[in-house]
Design a protein around this motif. Structure first.
Motif, mmCIF file in Angstrom:
data_model
loop_
_atom_site.group_PDB
_atom_site.id
_atom_site.type_symbol
_atom_site.label_atom_id
_atom_site.label_comp_id
_atom_site.label_asym_id
_atom_site.label_seq_id
_atom_site.Cartn_x
_atom_site.Cartn_y
_atom_site.Cartn_z
ATOM 1 N N ASP A 253 59.815 62.850 -60.223
ATOM 2 C CA ASP A 253 61.082 63.541 -59.995
ATOM 3 C C ASP A 253 61.573 63.294 -58.565
ATOM 4 N N ARG B 30 57.115 64.439 -57.353
ATOM 5 C CA ARG B 30 56.053 64.954 -58.218
ATOM 6 C C ARG B 30 55.928 64.082 -59.458
ATOM 7 N N ARG C 158 54.444 67.818 -61.797
ATOM 8 C CA ARG C 158 55.477 68.796 -62.124
ATOM 9 C C ARG C 158 54.914 69.936 -62.906
#
Length: 38
Positions: free
Chosen positions: A7, A11, A38
């Motif tokens: 992301d 993460r 995440r």
């Protein structure tokens, strides 16, 4: 981060091939994985 789908915060997804291979490598070496998921 080796994740193919990380992301915007860096993460990892924890599900892609790269994440799975990384996790297996750390587990096999008996070392804690420092990757943020995440």
């Amino acid at each position: 981060v080796s994740c193919y789908q990380a992301d915007d915060d860096g993460r990892a997804c924890g599900r892609c091939d790269s994440c799975r291979l990384r996790a297996e490598g750390f587990a096999g070496a008996g070392v804690a994985d420092p990757t943020r998921y995440r």
